[in-house]
Design a protein around this motif. Structure first.
Motif, PDB file in Angstrom:
ATOM      1  N   ASP A 108     -12.959  -0.191 -55.369  1.00 20.18           N
ATOM      2  CA  ASP A 108     -12.987   0.042 -53.922  1.00 20.18           C
ATOM      3  C   ASP A 108     -14.389  -0.053 -53.327  1.00 20.18           C
ATOM      4  O   ASP A 108     -14.652   0.550 -52.291  1.00 20.18           O
ATOM      5  CB  ASP A 108     -12.411   1.426 -53.576  1.00 20.18           C
ATOM      6  N   ASP A 133      -4.137   1.908 -47.843  1.00 15.21           N
ATOM      7  CA  ASP A 133      -4.797   1.241 -48.968  1.00 15.21           C
ATOM      8  C   ASP A 133      -6.310   1.214 -48.742  1.00 15.21           C
ATOM      9  O   ASP A 133      -6.790   0.504 -47.850  1.00 15.21           O
ATOM     10  CB  ASP A 133      -4.271  -0.180 -49.102  1.00 15.21           C
ATOM     11  N   ARG A 135      -8.585  -0.204 -50.385  1.00 17.17           N
ATOM     12  CA  ARG A 135      -9.238  -1.447 -50.808  1.00 17.17           C
ATOM     13  C   ARG A 135      -9.002  -2.605 -49.855  1.00 17.17           C
ATOM     14  O   ARG A 135      -9.539  -3.689 -50.065  1.00 17.17           O
ATOM     15  CB  ARG A 135      -8.738  -1.829 -52.203  1.00 17.17           C
ATOM     16  N   ALA A 136      -8.216  -2.384 -48.808  1.00 14.86           N
ATOM     17  CA  ALA A 136      -7.813  -3.506 -47.945  1.00 14.86           C
ATOM     18  C   ALA A 136      -9.015  -4.263 -47.390  1.00 14.86           C
ATOM     19  O   ALA A 136      -9.081  -5.494 -47.475  1.00 14.86           O
ATOM     20  CB  ALA A 136      -6.937  -2.990 -46.805  1.00 14.86           C
ATOM     21  N   ASN A 137      -9.983  -3.564 -46.812  1.00 15.06           N
ATOM     22  CA  ASN A 137     -11.106  -4.239 -46.165  1.00 15.06           C
ATOM     23  C   ASN A 137     -12.138  -4.753 -47.152  1.00 15.06           C
ATOM     24  O   ASN A 137     -13.034  -5.515 -46.764  1.00 15.06           O
ATOM     25  CB  ASN A 137     -11.776  -3.308 -45.153  1.00 15.06           C
ATOM     26  N   ARG A 139     -11.181  -6.491 -49.821  1.00 15.49           N
ATOM     27  CA  ARG A 139     -10.613  -7.710 -50.392  1.00 15.49           C
ATOM     28  C   ARG A 139     -10.950  -8.941 -49.562  1.00 15.49           C
ATOM     29  O   ARG A 139     -10.619 -10.061 -49.952  1.00 15.49           O
ATOM     30  CB  ARG A 139      -9.093  -7.573 -50.506  1.00 15.49           C
ATOM     31  N   ALA A 173      -5.108  -9.944 -50.655  1.00 16.89           N
ATOM     32  CA  ALA A 173      -5.663  -9.831 -49.307  1.00 16.89           C
ATOM     33  C   ALA A 173      -4.537 -10.091 -48.306  1.00 16.89           C
ATOM     34  O   ALA A 173      -4.223 -11.243 -47.990  1.00 16.89           O
ATOM     35  CB  ALA A 173      -6.810 -10.819 -49.113  1.00 16.89           C
ATOM     36  N   ASP A 174      -3.937  -9.036 -47.805  1.00 19.44           N
ATOM     37  CA  ASP A 174      -2.786  -9.198 -46.912  1.00 19.44           C
ATOM     38  C   ASP A 174      -2.870  -8.346 -45.658  1.00 19.44           C
ATOM     39  O   ASP A 174      -1.936  -8.332 -44.862  1.00 19.44           O
ATOM     40  CB  ASP A 174      -1.484  -8.892 -47.653  1.00 19.44           C
ATOM     41  N   ARG A 175      -4.005  -7.638 -45.464  1.00 20.18           N
ATOM     42  CA  ARG A 175      -4.107  -6.764 -44.298  1.00 20.18           C
ATOM     43  C   ARG A 175      -5.549  -6.350 -44.040  1.00 20.18           C
ATOM     44  O   ARG A 175      -6.416  -6.468 -44.908  1.00 20.18           O
ATOM     45  CB  ARG A 175      -3.263  -5.505 -44.507  1.00 20.18           C
ATOM     46  N   VAL A 177      -7.512  -2.798 -42.244  1.00 16.53           N
ATOM     47  CA  VAL A 177      -7.305  -1.447 -41.734  1.00 16.53           C
ATOM     48  C   VAL A 177      -8.302  -1.219 -40.613  1.00 16.53           C
ATOM     49  O   VAL A 177      -9.518  -1.334 -40.799  1.00 16.53           O
ATOM     50  CB  VAL A 177      -7.483  -0.392 -42.850  1.00 16.53           C
ATOM     51  N   GLU A 215      -2.794  -0.301 -39.829  1.00 14.37           N
ATOM     52  CA  GLU A 215      -2.796  -1.499 -40.667  1.00 14.37           C
ATOM     53  C   GLU A 215      -2.437  -2.714 -39.810  1.00 14.37           C
ATOM     54  O   GLU A 215      -1.473  -2.681 -39.052  1.00 14.37           O
ATOM     55  CB  GLU A 215      -1.769  -1.370 -41.788  1.00 14.37           C
ATOM     56  N   LEU A 217      -1.183  -6.229 -40.588  1.00 16.34           N
ATOM     57  CA  LEU A 217      -0.631  -7.008 -41.692  1.00 16.34           C
ATOM     58  C   LEU A 217      -0.677  -8.491 -41.340  1.00 16.34           C
ATOM     59  O   LEU A 217      -0.113  -8.923 -40.324  1.00 16.34           O
ATOM     60  CB  LEU A 217       0.808  -6.582 -41.972  1.00 16.34           C
TER      61      LEU A 217
END
Length: 334
Positions: A108, A133, A135-137, A139, A173-175, A177, A215, A217
């Protein structure tokens, strides 16, 4: 004929380097950049030493072969210096060290990034992010962010429009935050609308502290090295007189274009751009910003360091002393 062949080879090599800098992994990108520059590891070591960076030839060899990864602070400094020695863009190697091998201290975290506590300085932010999540940003890498802030004729903030171009650094990598925070005079929740290239996922709100996490998405997941564009707008209903806009950035990125659009009949007396490393440090004034006759004030940052980037303006009879005060109420995305 020989010169033409060399020219074609150079073009192919440049294309290969651009590709691996987009998609990684770190060791392949480093190895390709070294090969393109035609430097020996000993020559690189000497150039680093002239910059005050001490790293062994064996370490450089291990890094480019993928046998080890830079992790300590001194090693990360060496990677930043390598970007200069190898004539690469800032952050082009360092971003590849983040989530591509998420173990130990790397989980992360992208080198140079700030956690949400240091970015926002508010425990409420951690609470609204608790089940999203984390880790979103990390990725994705932000290649470009354009922000338009709209100020009405009563000097109130009406809405904020954002366009963001991101590139995937890793699988999944799908979103994004998004975190926003209202000023103390606003009790209503943020209105999030105008989504393009994404849809609204889960949303968490702390009404007591005016913090919202949402989020965004992506319409489709992005493969490693691929890119997408998302657009969104948000607004906090308020009649409060606005005097600033801050964008709080947790992860290094590129090309931030921040524009405040004032009503042409109600222009501020002056405007200043400033940055500070994190929420509890004094702001560093970067420049005075001219306001056009049609009411636009613009800030462009090519290499976006983590921290707080903002535009601050004065109306007749107001003061700019807020520039040296931390913990300001703001609306921002991370």
């Amino acid at each position: 004929m020989r010169n033409q062949s060399l020219s074609r080879a150079g073009t192919v090599m440049g294309t290969e380097l651009a590709r691996v800098l987009r998609s990684g992994p770190f060791d392949l990108a480093l190895r390709t950049a070294i090969r393109e520059q035609g430097l020996s590891l000993e020559a690189i070591q000497r150039r680093l030493a002239r910059r005050g960076i001490q790293v062994s030839v064996s370490s450089l060899s291990y890094w480019q072969r993928g046998r080890s990864r830079p992790e300590r602070a001194a090693s990360l400094d060496a990677v930043r210096a390598l970007e200069e020695v190898l004539e690469l863009e800032r952050h082009s190697l360092i971003v590849l060290l983040g989530p591509r091998r998420p173990r130990g201290r790397w989980i992360d975290h992208i080198p140079g990034s700030l956690d949400h506590r240091r970015t926002f300085g508010d425990q409420a932010v951690e609470r609204v992010l608790a089940d999203l999540d984390p880790r979103a940003n990390t990725r994705v890498e932000t290649l470009h962010t354009r922000i338009d802030v709209h100020i009405g004729p009563e000097r109130e903030e009406r809405r904020v429009d954002v366009l963001q171009i991101v590139r995937a650094l890793d699988r999944g990598a799908d979103r994004l935050v998004l975190v926003t925070r209202a000023g103390p005079e606003t009790s209503a929740d943020a209105d999030l609308f105008g989504l393009v290239g994404c849809r609204l996922g889960r949303r968490r709100i702390d009404r007591e502290h005016g913090v919202t996490a949402a989020e965004l998405l992506f319409d489709l997941p992005i493969p490693p090295g691929g890119s997408t564009i998302v657009e969104y707008s948000y607004a906090y209903p308020s009649s409060h007189v606005a005097t600033e806009y801050e964008r709080k950035v947790g992860v290094p990125g590129r090309n931030l274009a921040l524009r405040v659009n004032f009503d042409a009949g109600m222009l501020p007396a002056g405007c200043t751009a400033a940055w500070r490393p994190h929420h509890d440090t004094p702001a560093r004034t970067l420049q005075e910003v001219r306001i056009s006759s049609t009411g636009q004030a613009c800030l462009v940052v090519p290499d976006v360091a983590p921290g707080v980037h903002g535009l601050y303006w004065e109306w007749d009879g107001t003061s700019a002393d807020r520039l040296v005060r931390p913990n300001l109420p703001m609306s921002a995305g991370s």
